[in-house]
Design a protein around this motif. Structure first.
Motif, mmCIF file in Angstrom:
data_model
loop_
_atom_site.group_PDB
_atom_site.id
_atom_site.type_symbol
_atom_site.label_atom_id
_atom_site.label_comp_id
_atom_site.label_asym_id
_atom_site.label_seq_id
_atom_site.Cartn_x
_atom_site.Cartn_y
_atom_site.Cartn_z
ATOM 1 N N ASP A 1 0.435 9.682 6.534
ATOM 2 C CA ASP A 1 -0.500 8.853 6.259
ATOM 3 C C ASP A 1 -1.760 9.297 7.074
ATOM 4 N N ALA B 1 -3.702 4.175 1.528
ATOM 5 C CA ALA B 1 -3.061 5.214 0.515
ATOM 6 C C ALA B 1 -3.927 5.521 -0.620
ATOM 7 N N SER C 1 4.135 6.261 -0.142
ATOM 8 C CA SER C 1 3.796 6.204 1.345
ATOM 9 C C SER C 1 5.004 5.133 2.078
ATOM 10 N N SER C 2 5.408 5.947 3.104
ATOM 11 C CA SER C 2 6.319 5.342 3.932
ATOM 12 C C SER C 2 5.891 4.322 4.569
ATOM 13 N N THR D 1 0.650 8.291 -4.926
ATOM 14 C CA THR D 1 0.439 8.360 -3.425
ATOM 15 C C THR D 1 1.018 6.803 -2.678
ATOM 16 N N ARG E 1 -2.440 -1.215 4.078
ATOM 17 C CA ARG E 1 -1.817 -0.051 3.915
ATOM 18 C C ARG E 1 -2.051 0.481 2.417
#
Lengths: 394, 394
Positions: free
Chosen positions: B215, A315, A295-296, A291, A311
């Motif tokens: 997200d 995530a 994650s972008s 994950t 971030r």
């Protein structure tokens, strides 16, 4: 490195573009024990469908691979074309059709130009040489910026066993380009169940642990051919120790190729190992690592060389695994930035930012809730990734 | 539109940046039936934890919201700070602490500056007015480029029932900025179970159907407060028809807000509806729609205005749902480009490319295997998305 009995050839066949190697051949002078792993995508390209059927016997003698056209979403005509090309090659090589494995990568939805293939097959077979391994590795490239090869040698029963592999990225699914393909040849003397098991195990821990953009091609495949020429004691159900030695060596080659794919991910500027430990189960560690690695937001932060621990924590939190947020430690390289779920402050962040300037680094997430541990390999997400994929076909 | 009994206020409190509205208050002159939906992220910000506990009674009278600081990953101190601010507001308003709901969005891991909040609370309360709805919608913005509001009026039992909502994007998770928040006020006379049910149903079909980057924030929440001032016949367990009318109207407002969020997605240039029909079950249709709508490759192709049906087919194929590839139809707007799994050719592609030039369009994937049908709303994935998220904190 060469492996006795294996020959390689590549030619410019203008499958889609002129003046580039785009048709490759791997040939063994005798039938090989052969195992394969294929895309899990429900939409399977014609060569994948044919290969799966043919590999039921676990034997093959040739791999014909082209770039420029994926032969996917091409219906019955696509399958007919693939069979025609395969028949032409088999006849030229003097082997049964069923001993040919096919692989394609490139634009989806276009039909293969059978005549163009047939015109080049004689030349392709004539060019077979033990020295052309790298040329085939070049012929399978699409958006790859460099060919990817790896090799290893191990002793089994006092004999040298050699393994050579080549791969192309990834970076995206096949849509128009960029299936993941890998071909491995070895002189190991090994029975099919042990070869298949070694391959499954290795792929699970290498190619299945890399992520560039989370997509899966219609054409992905990994094939390994073993010709037995090393003359090592047969690796079969009665030699679990030898099987493990072979499996480790195969994994080494596959991991080398997998990391080369990540490093050459479309637009990638960095390679990152995401390690999760302290999970209740290995599987949960893998879910979280995956994950984070896909994650972008995490990947764009890596591109921006921003130690954006928030971030990463978010995530981790949405991975669907239960854990104690107040226990979590997070480190960039050897710099701890979050301890027991709390940010350690701007000094730690500054130190972590230095780590992010490296071309390659690790992040480690410790859940402190068990012994489950896994790694996933990823790259950053850059402006160029979007440019490459938005402008691809134009 | 105004709704009697609801007052709004927003001030510049310099939570993180000076000279911008960043502290907002929604106040009802009497306790409201209140329902909430909160982030499923395991890492929950302090205000989320407090709100969930307080909403067990299903009642609230005020929502205090700030941008600039998420108060997430802040441990016990973060919770203590949130409670202190809540106590200060409750005292100033003359209501019990438990009637205050808190919401935060902004940078993770930093502590709230309690003194800065307390200093501004009197001014905030003094500014309460029925006309300041839009100012609160502005105060909750982070990377949003515009405030998002929506409203609807329905007749229930001959009475006008009004619903007004505001939201902020999305575009990413909270990491540093960009939680999804939505606050809705209504004068409906409705009991808690019916309000809660209407909200869950609406959120599932609207906010849970949009995706910008896949997200989920630590701070996401949707709150709806109903003060009963419409004096409609009570909507409770005995009035399922009225509940449906209210639910539809609430869904209309939530969907309007959700689509505004997608259209304002970070770097977005287009809004796309991904419709999947002909699945065996609605759930399977949703799974496929979601996989297509979150694929980086599909979204970059949308940005490039490339009718890249191959990427869509491949995303459909990896969604984990069984279907017949040879039956699939795919249309961009009303232009069919794939029929029975096969590409219809360059004329169809050219026509489809015209559709992609629009600011907003639909794609429809028909599996022809049942009656399951669902939609997911997404935006394209642009160079600016990466730039925004790579450079965000610098």
């Amino acid at each position: 490195m060469n492996i006795e009995g294996f020959l390689f050839s590549a030619v410019e066949a203008s499958v889609k573009y002129p003046d580039r190697l785009d048709l490759g051949l791997i040939f063994s002078d005798e039938p090989c024990v052969t195992a394969g792993v294929f895309t899990t995508n429900q939409v399977k390209a014609a060569p994948v469908v044919i290969d799966i059927e043919r590999l039921k016997e676990g034997r093959a003698q040739a791999i014909l691979v082209n770039s420029g056209c994926a032969n996917a979403c091409t219906g019955e005509e696509g399958e007919k074309n693939a069979l025609a090309i395969s028949a032409c090659l088999a006849e030229t090589l003097g082997i049964p059709d069923e001993m040919v494995q096919l692989a394609s990568t490139g634009v989806i939805g276009e039909q293969l130009d059978v005549a163009a293939f047939e015109k080049n097959i004689t030349r392709l077979v004539k060019g077979l040489s033990s020295d052309n391994f790298d040329k085939v590795a070049e012929a399978i490239m699409t958006t790859d910026t460099r060919p990817k090869v790896a090799c290893d040698t191990v002793k089994i029963g006092g004999r040298d066993v050699r393994i050579m592999g080549m791969a192309k990225g990834a970076g995206m699914i096949m849509p128009n380009m960029a299936t993941m393909l890998a071909f491995v040849v070895t002189d190991a003397q090994i029975s099919f169940p042990e070869l298949h098991k070694s391959l499954l195990f290795g792929v699970e821990r290498t190619f299945n642990r890399i992520t560039v953009d989370g997509d899966t091609s219609t054409n992905d495949m990994v094939l390994v051919m073993a010709n037995g020429r090393a003359d090592n004691p047969w690796i079969d159900g009665d030699s679990p120790d030898d099987q493990l030695v072979f499996q480790d060596a195969l994994e080494t080659v596959l991991k080398d190729l997998a990391l080369q794919i990540v490093a050459d991910g479309e637009g990638a500027t960095k390679t990152i190992t995401v390690r999760v430990c302290g999970a209740k189960e290995d599987e949960e560690a893998e879910t979280i690592a995956r994950t984070v690695a896909t994650s972008s937001l995490v990947k764009t932060a890596f591109f921006g060389e921003d130690a954006n621990w928030g971030r990463i924590m978010a995530a981790v939190g949405r991975a669907g695994v239960r854990f104690y947020p107040e226990r979590v430690d997070l480190a960039f390289g050897d710099v701890l930035i979050v301890k027991n779920g709390q940010f350690l402050g701007s000094e730690a962040e500054k130190a972590a930012s230095e780590i992010l300037k490296e071309k390659s680094f690790s992040i480690c997430i410790d859940l402190k809730d068990g012994t489950g541990c896994e790694e996933v390999y990823t790259c950053d997400f850059s402006v160029d990734y979007v440019k490459i994929n938005a402008d691809y076909r134009s």
